[in-house]
Scaffold this active site. Sequence first.
Site, PDB file in Angstrom:
ATOM      1  N   ARG A  39     -13.107  12.645   0.513  1.00  0.00           N
ATOM      2  CA  ARG A  39     -12.898  11.478   1.135  1.00  0.00           C
ATOM      3  C   ARG A  39     -13.441  10.133   0.341  1.00  0.00           C
ATOM      4  NH1 ARG A  39     -16.357   7.381   3.133  1.00  0.00           N
ATOM      5  NH2 ARG A  39     -17.281   7.930   4.521  1.00  0.00           N
ATOM      6  N   TYR A  92      10.083  -4.860   4.992  1.00  0.00           N
ATOM      7  CA  TYR A  92      10.234  -2.949   6.128  1.00  0.00           C
ATOM      8  C   TYR A  92       9.345  -3.520   7.286  1.00  0.00           C
ATOM      9  CZ  TYR A  92       8.054   1.419   7.369  1.00  0.00           C
ATOM     10  OH  TYR A  92       7.286   2.748   8.577  1.00  0.00           O
ATOM     11  N   ASP A 164       6.406  -4.302  -3.509  1.00  0.00           N
ATOM     12  CA  ASP A 164       6.741  -2.870  -2.314  1.00  0.00           C
ATOM     13  C   ASP A 164       7.244  -2.574  -3.464  1.00  0.00           C
ATOM     14  OD1 ASP A 164       7.875  -0.962  -1.273  1.00  0.00           O
ATOM     15  OD2 ASP A 164       7.034  -1.680   0.466  1.00  0.00           O
ATOM     16  N   LYS A 189       8.037   8.596  -0.148  1.00  0.00           N
ATOM     17  CA  LYS A 189       9.289   8.293  -0.886  1.00  0.00           C
ATOM     18  C   LYS A 189      10.749   8.881  -1.595  1.00  0.00           C
ATOM     19  CE  LYS A 189       9.919   5.902   3.339  1.00  0.00           C
ATOM     20  NZ  LYS A 189       8.201   6.025   4.100  1.00  0.00           N
TER      21      LYS A 189
END
Length: 373
Positions: A39, A92, A164, A189
């Site tokens: 982590r 988005y 973004d 993506k």
Amino acid sequence: MNIIPKITPIYQTSVFKFEDLDAVQQYFDEPGSRYLYSRNGNPNSDELADAVNRWEGGAGAVATGSGMAAIFAALMTYCQAGDHVLCAADIYGGSAALLNQELARLGVSVSYVPFEELYNLRPYVQASTKLLLCETMSNPLLRVVDLRAMATECHQHNLKLVIDNTFATPVLTKPLAYGADLVLHSVTKYLAGHSDVTAGAVVARTAEDAARLRQIGTVFGLTLSPMESWLSVRGMKTMRLRVAAHSHNAQQVAEFLEVHPTVEAVYYPGLLTHPQHVLAATQGHGLFSGMLSFRLPDDVAVVNRFMQRSQRFPFAPSLAGVDSSCSHPLYTSHRALTEEQQAALGITVGLIRLSVGIEPVEELLADLAHALA
């Protein structure tokens, strides 16, 4: 035997071993000297973060478990309870949902700025405003932001600019070079590129912000898994070639749709008729992404017939895989927006978004001709 692999192995481990207390102390005294717990950091997630950072030309990056986690990390870098955020109205739907629902619950308020007013933020800026969030190319209408002008306007008001860059990718545009403060990606993506990974990344322009990003990633547990990181790094090795192929195919698809009698409008920056075509050509170095949207009549039956008849553009509500797909913003990515927001953006039943893949383009054109007949 001295084994030096060409490809980084997958460090599929949650924890790393120490020889003694001195080794543990070294971990805390010399950040980055070794690993403790995945982590906090893992060789694979660090490799991905470094790869995205090199592409964007940043001072440091963090890999996250999804694109939404990347958006959250970016906003939390600058915001706390009582702060105010500006967001481009063309955004988005997941970003809007995060701002409207979860960050509002934590005391962070938001105002949406119409695209036409992005370069005059004064009427929207409050004393507590910390940043503006927008996209290089907006989802789903492919409006293109003038990044240099946007950064200048933000910095005049002491705001951070968070971009973004998922649709454009650093192959087309590197927002930090134009003055952006943070750049984020849904690695799911174009960066990973094969529809088999869920991941995100945020890149900072300064070392201070990069350190804050790493702290947020660790404390909130946003860290990406080793396997997903490894797959993403592998995908990025072909990103330059893939994005060029996506863009080449999308250009031909957009030109085909633009003259089709059934199609009412096409939204693609590569078209000469696009309002920001010249800007997109300059910022994108002659490439315009593999994403486009087009408009059919606002009739569910018409849209359903198109989706049912198409074989090469399956209705799969994501984007940027090597295989083409279509999506429906009103029913999927932007359904969380209010009806007023949807109407203002022109997100109606007839709006379809295409993610154009890298298949032979003549096959894609033939499929669209059949689906629209």
